[in-house]
Design a protein around this motif. Structure first.
Motif, PDB file in Angstrom:
ATOM      1  N   UNK A 153       0.796  -1.218   0.000  1.00 12.33           N
ATOM      2  CA  UNK A 153       0.000   0.000   0.000  1.00 12.33           C
ATOM      3  C   UNK A 153       0.831   1.272   0.000  1.00 12.33           C
ATOM      4  N   UNK A 154       2.052   1.199   0.531  1.00 14.87           N
ATOM      5  CA  UNK A 154       2.915   2.380   0.558  1.00 14.87           C
ATOM      6  C   UNK A 154       3.372   2.785  -0.839  1.00 14.87           C
ATOM      7  N   UNK A 155       3.212   1.897  -1.815  1.00 10.21           N
ATOM      8  CA  UNK A 155       3.584   2.234  -3.193  1.00 10.21           C
ATOM      9  C   UNK A 155       2.406   2.497  -4.087  1.00 10.21           C
ATOM     10  N   UNK A 156       1.227   2.643  -3.501  1.00 10.85           N
ATOM     11  CA  UNK A 156       0.001   2.748  -4.294  1.00 10.85           C
ATOM     12  C   UNK A 156      -0.288   4.152  -4.785  1.00 10.85           C
ATOM     13  N   UNK A 187      11.402  22.484 -15.249  1.00 15.42           N
ATOM     14  CA  UNK A 187      10.757  21.501 -14.382  1.00 15.42           C
ATOM     15  C   UNK A 187      11.555  20.207 -14.473  1.00 15.42           C
ATOM     16  N   UNK A 188      11.656  19.513 -13.359  1.00 14.85           N
ATOM     17  CA  UNK A 188      12.434  18.275 -13.281  1.00 14.85           C
ATOM     18  C   UNK A 188      11.614  17.254 -12.501  1.00 14.85           C
ATOM     19  N   UNK A 189      11.516  16.033 -13.010  1.00 11.38           N
ATOM     20  CA  UNK A 189      10.728  15.008 -12.331  1.00 11.38           C
ATOM     21  C   UNK A 189      11.348  13.634 -12.542  1.00 11.38           C
ATOM     22  N   UNK A 190      10.976  12.697 -11.690  1.00  9.63           N
ATOM     23  CA  UNK A 190      11.437  11.315 -11.841  1.00  9.63           C
ATOM     24  C   UNK A 190      10.350  10.377 -11.331  1.00  9.63           C
ATOM     25  N   UNK A 191      10.323   9.158 -11.882  1.00  4.11           N
ATOM     26  CA  UNK A 191       9.311   8.186 -11.474  1.00  4.11           C
ATOM     27  C   UNK A 191       9.807   6.785 -11.800  1.00  4.11           C
ATOM     28  N   UNK A 192       9.318   5.799 -11.059  1.00  3.67           N
ATOM     29  CA  UNK A 192       9.670   4.396 -11.294  1.00  3.67           C
ATOM     30  C   UNK A 192       8.405   3.612 -11.615  1.00  3.67           C
ATOM     31  N   UNK A 193       8.536   2.638 -12.514  1.00  2.00           N
ATOM     32  CA  UNK A 193       7.378   1.889 -13.000  1.00  2.00           C
ATOM     33  C   UNK A 193       7.588   0.398 -12.763  1.00  2.00           C
ATOM     34  N   UNK A 235       5.680   2.302 -22.757  1.00  9.48           N
ATOM     35  CA  UNK A 235       4.832   3.449 -23.094  1.00  9.48           C
ATOM     36  C   UNK A 235       4.406   4.191 -21.838  1.00  9.48           C
ATOM     37  N   UNK A 236       4.040   3.440 -20.800  1.00 11.33           N
ATOM     38  CA  UNK A 236       3.593   4.043 -19.548  1.00 11.33           C
ATOM     39  C   UNK A 236       4.693   4.889 -18.913  1.00 11.33           C
ATOM     40  N   UNK A 237       5.932   4.392 -18.938  1.00 13.44           N
ATOM     41  CA  UNK A 237       7.045   5.117 -18.323  1.00 13.44           C
ATOM     42  C   UNK A 237       7.281   6.461 -19.018  1.00 13.44           C
ATOM     43  N   UNK A 243      10.651  -8.362 -10.326  1.00 13.40           N
ATOM     44  CA  UNK A 243       9.580  -9.024 -11.058  1.00 13.40           C
ATOM     45  C   UNK A 243       9.682  -8.654 -12.532  1.00 13.40           C
ATOM     46  N   UNK A 244      10.523  -9.373 -13.262  1.00 11.55           N
ATOM     47  CA  UNK A 244      10.724  -9.250 -14.706  1.00 11.55           C
ATOM     48  C   UNK A 244      11.477  -7.976 -15.093  1.00 11.55           C
ATOM     49  N   UNK A 245      10.848  -6.808 -15.005  1.00 13.08           N
ATOM     50  CA  UNK A 245      11.523  -5.568 -15.395  1.00 13.08           C
ATOM     51  C   UNK A 245      10.927  -4.387 -14.651  1.00 13.08           C
ATOM     52  N   UNK A 246      11.804  -3.519 -14.143  1.00  9.27           N
ATOM     53  CA  UNK A 246      11.420  -2.245 -13.543  1.00  9.27           C
ATOM     54  C   UNK A 246      12.056  -1.137 -14.376  1.00  9.27           C
ATOM     55  N   UNK A 247      11.348  -0.038 -14.560  1.00 10.79           N
ATOM     56  CA  UNK A 247      11.862   1.078 -15.352  1.00 10.79           C
ATOM     57  C   UNK A 247      11.767   2.364 -14.546  1.00 10.79           C
TER      58      UNK A 247
END
Length: 215
Positions: free
Chosen positions: A9-12, A51-57, A71-73, A138-142
């Protein structure tokens, strides 16, 4: 902080995520830019603010109706910049891959990310690739980061009680499409993810900048 261990839940992105950020992360990373907790950080520059941002998928399944993790990343990072009133310019694209992951699937993800970047009009200019032992991921993280030039001054501090909320499409398409695949819900509708680069929409809003408070 009610929890002593990290939960799913902490990653939701919901209330538990906000609790973790406010009560744990912000104890160690303190500055007025980060404290705003917006989609992208506005940074002063010599000619124009950026503007600067970062995110993990870590989405599962990695392929779903209407898109995939690649595509989502790209769209997710482009959209975080767009929501700060910025014109996205360049992205990084880094992968952590589980050993044994099919190269054909990796190429499918890369091709999709490349198409999304071309569609959004941004460049993927740097990145990194790491392969870890089977079972470590789990397979691949981006992870993607992005920069853009701010053209509209918008932010959470500008929100007013009388503001009207406008949405760009129906709510929940992406989430339900993913859940249908992930949990095998058996929904037979043609529902698919609406994952798309929103900068193609927001770039036309600068003429209304005086009336737009937050995106």
């Amino acid at each position: 902080m009610r929890h002593t261990r990290i939960t799913l839940g902490h990653g939701s992105g919901g209330s538990l995520s906000r609790e973790l950020i406010r009560n744990v992360i912000l104890k160690y990373f303190r500055n007025k830019t980060l404290r705003r907790l917006e989609d992208a950080a506005a940074l002063p520059a010599s000619r124009a603010d950026i503007a600067f941002t970062t995110d993990s998928y870590v989405v599962q399944p990695i392929f779903f109706p209407g898109g995939d993790i690649g595509k989502l990343a790209v769209c997710g990072t482009v959209n975080d910049l767009a929501m700060k009133g910025a014109i996205p310019y360049a992205l990084s694209f880094s992968c952590i891959i589980e050993e044994g992951f099919p190269i054909i699937s990796f190429e499918r993800i890369l091709a999709s990310a490349a198409r999304a970047a071309r569609h959004a009009g941004v460049m993927i200019v740097c990145g990194d690739t790491k392969v870890v032992e089977k079972g470590s991921v789990d397979r691949i993280f981006i992870t993607t980061s992005g920069i853009g030039r701010i053209r509209m001054q918008v932010g959470t501090e500008r929100i007013r009680i009388s503001d009207k909320v406008i949405i760009s499409g129906t709510i929940g398409d992406h989430g339900i499409a993913l859940l249908n695949e992930r949990l095998g819900l058996g929904l037979r509708s043609k529902l698919k993810s609406d994952c798309a680069p929103l900068n193609l929409l927001t770039r036309h809003l600068s003429r209304y900048a005086h009336a737009i408070h937050c995106m």
